[in-house]
Design a protein around this motif. Sequence first.
Motif, PDB file in Angstrom:
ATOM      1  N   MET A   1      14.645  35.132 -11.409  1.00 52.43           N
ATOM      2  CA  MET A   1      13.693  34.302 -12.128  1.00 52.43           C
ATOM      3  C   MET A   1      14.111  32.837 -12.232  1.00 52.43           C
ATOM      4  O   MET A   1      13.268  31.972 -12.435  1.00 52.43           O
ATOM      5  N   VAL A   2      15.405  32.552 -12.108  1.00 49.58           N
ATOM      6  CA  VAL A   2      15.830  31.160 -12.322  1.00 49.58           C
ATOM      7  C   VAL A   2      16.501  30.497 -11.120  1.00 49.58           C
ATOM      8  O   VAL A   2      16.856  29.331 -11.178  1.00 49.58           O
ATOM      9  N   VAL A   3      16.695  31.241 -10.024  1.00 50.19           N
ATOM     10  CA  VAL A   3      17.549  30.691  -8.984  1.00 50.19           C
ATOM     11  C   VAL A   3      16.786  29.900  -7.934  1.00 50.19           C
ATOM     12  O   VAL A   3      17.359  29.167  -7.131  1.00 50.19           O
ATOM     13  N   GLY A   4      15.451  29.992  -7.928  1.00 51.85           N
ATOM     14  CA  GLY A   4      14.681  29.164  -7.011  1.00 51.85           C
ATOM     15  C   GLY A   4      14.270  29.857  -5.732  1.00 51.85           C
ATOM     16  O   GLY A   4      13.243  29.539  -5.157  1.00 51.85           O
ATOM     17  N   ASN A   5      15.070  30.812  -5.238  1.00 49.11           N
ATOM     18  CA  ASN A   5      14.720  31.626  -4.083  1.00 49.11           C
ATOM     19  C   ASN A   5      14.340  30.829  -2.830  1.00 49.11           C
ATOM     20  O   ASN A   5      13.254  30.957  -2.295  1.00 49.11           O
ATOM     21  N   VAL A   6      15.250  29.986  -2.367  1.00 47.46           N
ATOM     22  CA  VAL A   6      15.078  29.294  -1.100  1.00 47.46           C
ATOM     23  C   VAL A   6      16.189  29.779  -0.173  1.00 47.46           C
ATOM     24  O   VAL A   6      17.364  29.634  -0.508  1.00 47.46           O
ATOM     25  N   PRO A   7      15.828  30.377   0.984  1.00 44.71           N
ATOM     26  CA  PRO A   7      16.880  30.930   1.836  1.00 44.71           C
ATOM     27  C   PRO A   7      17.674  29.860   2.583  1.00 44.71           C
ATOM     28  O   PRO A   7      17.421  29.587   3.738  1.00 44.71           O
ATOM     29  N   GLN A   8      18.624  29.249   1.923  1.00 47.45           N
ATOM     30  CA  GLN A   8      19.494  28.268   2.570  1.00 47.45           C
ATOM     31  C   GLN A   8      20.868  28.383   1.924  1.00 47.45           C
ATOM     32  O   GLN A   8      20.993  28.907   0.808  1.00 47.45           O
ATOM     33  N   VAL A   9      21.874  27.921   2.626  1.00 49.11           N
ATOM     34  CA  VAL A   9      23.204  27.923   2.031  1.00 49.11           C
ATOM     35  C   VAL A   9      23.259  26.791   1.020  1.00 49.11           C
ATOM     36  O   VAL A   9      23.055  25.635   1.388  1.00 49.11           O
ATOM     37  N   PRO A  10      23.474  27.091  -0.269  1.00 52.62           N
ATOM     38  CA  PRO A  10      23.438  26.012  -1.271  1.00 52.62           C
ATOM     39  C   PRO A  10      24.594  25.031  -1.075  1.00 52.62           C
ATOM     40  O   PRO A  10      25.727  25.428  -0.885  1.00 52.62           O
ATOM     41  N   GLN A  11      24.254  23.730  -1.098  1.00 53.99           N
ATOM     42  CA  GLN A  11      25.272  22.701  -0.891  1.00 53.99           C
ATOM     43  C   GLN A  11      25.773  22.115  -2.207  1.00 53.99           C
ATOM     44  O   GLN A  11      26.794  21.456  -2.249  1.00 53.99           O
ATOM     45  N   SER A  12      25.013  22.333  -3.278  1.00 57.52           N
ATOM     46  CA  SER A  12      25.383  21.745  -4.558  1.00 57.52           C
ATOM     47  C   SER A  12      25.042  22.763  -5.639  1.00 57.52           C
ATOM     48  O   SER A  12      24.255  23.679  -5.413  1.00 57.52           O
ATOM     49  N   ILE A  13      25.652  22.634  -6.822  1.00 58.75           N
ATOM     50  CA  ILE A  13      25.328  23.603  -7.865  1.00 58.75           C
ATOM     51  C   ILE A  13      23.914  23.404  -8.394  1.00 58.75           C
ATOM     52  O   ILE A  13      23.395  24.245  -9.092  1.00 58.75           O
ATOM     53  N   PHE A  14      23.274  22.292  -8.041  1.00 59.66           N
ATOM     54  CA  PHE A  14      21.903  22.084  -8.481  1.00 59.66           C
ATOM     55  C   PHE A  14      20.886  22.490  -7.419  1.00 59.66           C
ATOM     56  O   PHE A  14      19.687  22.367  -7.629  1.00 59.66           O
ATOM     57  N   ALA A  15      21.392  22.967  -6.268  1.00 64.33           N
ATOM     58  CA  ALA A  15      20.489  23.396  -5.205  1.00 64.33           C
ATOM     59  C   ALA A  15      19.995  24.801  -5.483  1.00 64.33           C
ATOM     60  O   ALA A  15      20.686  25.595  -6.110  1.00 64.33           O
ATOM     61  N   PRO A  16      18.782  25.123  -5.029  1.00 61.38           N
ATOM     62  CA  PRO A  16      18.325  26.509  -5.169  1.00 61.38           C
ATOM     63  C   PRO A  16      19.060  27.409  -4.190  1.00 61.38           C
ATOM     64  O   PRO A  16      19.571  26.944  -3.179  1.00 61.38           O
ATOM     65  N   ALA A  17      19.116  28.697  -4.501  1.00 57.23           N
ATOM     66  CA  ALA A  17      19.746  29.653  -3.602  1.00 57.23           C
ATOM     67  C   ALA A  17      18.890  30.908  -3.559  1.00 57.23           C
ATOM     68  O   ALA A  17      17.799  30.940  -4.127  1.00 57.23           O
ATOM     69  N   TYR A  18      19.384  31.942  -2.875  1.00 57.89           N
ATOM     70  CA  TYR A  18      18.611  33.173  -2.725  1.00 57.89           C
ATOM     71  C   TYR A  18      19.589  34.342  -2.599  1.00 57.89           C
ATOM     72  O   TYR A  18      19.894  34.755  -1.490  1.00 57.89           O
ATOM     73  N   PRO A  19      20.090  34.860  -3.737  1.00 55.59           N
ATOM     74  CA  PRO A  19      21.096  35.914  -3.660  1.00 55.59           C
ATOM     75  C   PRO A  19      20.533  37.222  -3.098  1.00 55.59           C
ATOM     76  O   PRO A  19      19.321  37.416  -3.061  1.00 55.59           O
ATOM     77  N   LEU A  20      21.424  38.105  -2.676  1.00 56.84           N
ATOM     78  CA  LEU A  20      21.039  39.374  -2.048  1.00 56.84           C
ATOM     79  C   LEU A  20      20.096  40.242  -2.893  1.00 56.84           C
ATOM     80  O   LEU A  20      19.081  40.718  -2.385  1.00 56.84           O
ATOM     81  N   PRO A  21      20.412  40.484  -4.192  1.00 58.49           N
ATOM     82  CA  PRO A  21      19.515  41.361  -4.956  1.00 58.49           C
ATOM     83  C   PRO A  21      18.105  40.787  -5.044  1.00 58.49           C
ATOM     84  O   PRO A  21      17.130  41.526  -4.957  1.00 58.49           O
ATOM     85  N   ALA A  22      18.002  39.463  -5.151  1.00 59.95           N
ATOM     86  CA  ALA A  22      16.695  38.824  -5.220  1.00 59.95           C
ATOM     87  C   ALA A  22      15.936  39.044  -3.917  1.00 59.95           C
ATOM     88  O   ALA A  22      14.726  39.283  -3.907  1.00 59.95           O
ATOM     89  N   LEU A  23      16.664  38.985  -2.809  1.00 60.54           N
ATOM     90  CA  LEU A  23      16.060  39.208  -1.495  1.00 60.54           C
ATOM     91  C   LEU A  23      15.424  40.594  -1.438  1.00 60.54           C
ATOM     92  O   LEU A  23      14.265  40.753  -1.034  1.00 60.54           O
ATOM     93  N   ILE A  24      16.180  41.602  -1.881  1.00 59.12           N
ATOM     94  CA  ILE A  24      15.654  42.963  -1.860  1.00 59.12           C
ATOM     95  C   ILE A  24      14.436  43.063  -2.777  1.00 59.12           C
ATOM     96  O   ILE A  24      13.395  43.589  -2.390  1.00 59.12           O
ATOM     97  N   ALA A  25      14.567  42.543  -3.980  1.00 60.93           N
ATOM     98  CA  ALA A  25      13.496  42.680  -4.965  1.00 60.93           C
ATOM     99  C   ALA A  25      12.210  42.015  -4.481  1.00 60.93           C
ATOM    100  O   ALA A  25      11.121  42.541  -4.672  1.00 60.93           O
ATOM    101  N   ASN A  26      12.336  40.860  -3.838  1.00 61.89           N
ATOM    102  CA  ASN A  26      11.141  40.118  -3.444  1.00 61.89           C
ATOM    103  C   ASN A  26      10.447  40.705  -2.229  1.00 61.89           C
ATOM    104  O   ASN A  26       9.245  40.567  -2.070  1.00 61.89           O
ATOM    105  N   ASN A  27      11.197  41.331  -1.328  1.00 60.87           N
ATOM    106  CA  ASN A  27      10.616  41.680  -0.040  1.00 60.87           C
ATOM    107  C   ASN A  27      10.432  43.160   0.206  1.00 60.87           C
ATOM    108  O   ASN A  27       9.855  43.559   1.196  1.00 60.87           O
ATOM    109  N   TYR A  28      10.938  43.989  -0.706  1.00 61.05           N
ATOM    110  CA  TYR A  28      10.995  45.398  -0.362  1.00 61.05           C
ATOM    111  C   TYR A  28       9.620  46.003  -0.139  1.00 61.05           C
ATOM    112  O   TYR A  28       9.396  46.731   0.795  1.00 61.05           O
TER     113      TYR A  28
END
Lengths: 259, 284
Positions: free
Chosen positions: A190-217
């Motif tokens: 809900m808070v991570v932004g869900n953008v599939p890229q390697v985050p370069q900064s702590i303020f960048a969005p990311a897309y962790p594995l569990p979120a990937l499963i939850a969003n696409n299953y």
Amino acid sequence: MLTGDVWHPQDGLFGFAPFIAGSVAVTAVAMALTIIPGVLSGIYLAEYTTNRARAILKPMLDLLVGIPSVIFGVWGILVIIPLIREQIGPLIGATLGQTFPLFAFTNPSGYSVLAAGMVLAVMVFPLIVAVVDEIMRSAPREMREALLSLGATKWETTKCVVRRCGMTGVLAAIVLAFSRAFGETLAVLMVVGNVPQVPQSIFAPAYPLPALIANNYGEMMSVPMYESAMMGAALLLLVVVMVFNITARAIVVRMNKGA
Amino acid sequence: MNRQKMRKLEETFFTWLMRFCLIGAGAILTIILWVIASRGLQGLSWEILTQPPEGSFYLGGGGGILNAIMGSLYLATGATILASFIAAPVVLFMHVYAPHSKFAHGLRLALDIMWGIPSIVYGAFGFAIMVAIGLRASLLAGILTLTLVIIPILARTYDEIVAMAPRDLRDVTLALGSTRLEYLGVLLRQTLPGLLTALLLAFGRAIGDAAAMLFTAGYTDNMPDGLLRPVASLPVAVFFQLSTPFPAVQARAYASALVLTTIILVVSLLAQWTMRRLGRHVIR
């Protein structure tokens, strides 16, 4: 597949690198924020509190454990995201961010690795406290009495007890918390932004594995290999978490034998 | 003398640092509860609690979240009952027939590892099984998956409670010539309040767990109407309502979150109360 960094399921490209990086980044931020307060609180709970204070603090921590992850997610959206967007982001971006790209305030929305890390930090905090507390209370009483009778202050005694008996316990707590944070799904999603890229900064969005499963299953049936890719993600998650859990377990067992 | 002062200063500094950390945690808990309560109350109404959603619900239309409330209760209750039928006998067997055995040790390890597995993995697993046997997202599938999630929680909590039962109880019961099965009954009676506490804790976990239900229980605007039909649940409802762009629907998400939090708080407090209260008739 593990190292590929392109995620285009339609073209059959399933690079997991951004998701693994996202998971690791989010968990690392959470751990960095929560380890020191968690361990200190655990020590305080075990060594310094009276029975009455314990009777208030323990249920409070149990309550914090019981709150579902969706509620943490809602709290993240309502409190943490605006906080990062308006206060923390601009502040750190203008100071540390100028010199270190890791802190660059690149994403003004606030949905970021840091937000997920902060929410996770709160979620795993009671876990660390509980484990450290338990370990510290199992340390032999005589040791404490001997140190105190030599004129050591309470903190010096505590330091010594932690160094002698508690170190492995603290390690086990950290490993357990890490695995819990690694597998947490909804609050992060809900808070991570869900953008599939390697985050370069702590303020960048990311897309962790569990979120990937939850969003696409649910919607993977139409694309070939998608299901195996999702199952692969689940397997990866399972293996990492199991390895960490068994490690923590082994640490505790070993310590109990030594004591 | 100066050294003395430094030591004293170090002591004070760290004591306050530790207190500060704990106070911070308490403050965060308060903020969470306060934010959920204040935002939730704005969206809360009698209509939301007592009606299922109407057609235009996700565009800001009328209706409520009764479907999700009932769905969550069905899912969590079903899973808790099912899990207790598996976990309680296993734990009692472990303590009565196989104490300190390799089997019990291995089982505890397995349960601990199961506890650590993220619920999203259970969800994915449950979904894969469902696809394999041709089951669609349904109340039954949701209950079964949730059961898997809470078995380790229930078993390990109950295990700790049974382990606290006095050794004398075993010696006395067996010395009177009772069989081990009869001792099992005595042990069950002795640990019943603990079992109730464990059940409540597991219920609380089950009702708040969204990741396992996301694809196994599905989502529907209808009231739960059968074991093989999809069913709504509160955490998933919060998640879906919050991802719409309409403020009116988001306000309902906060109201749903408040309902969920209230249920969890009540269950959690009830668990602590049963532990203290019902423990009176137990031999210590």
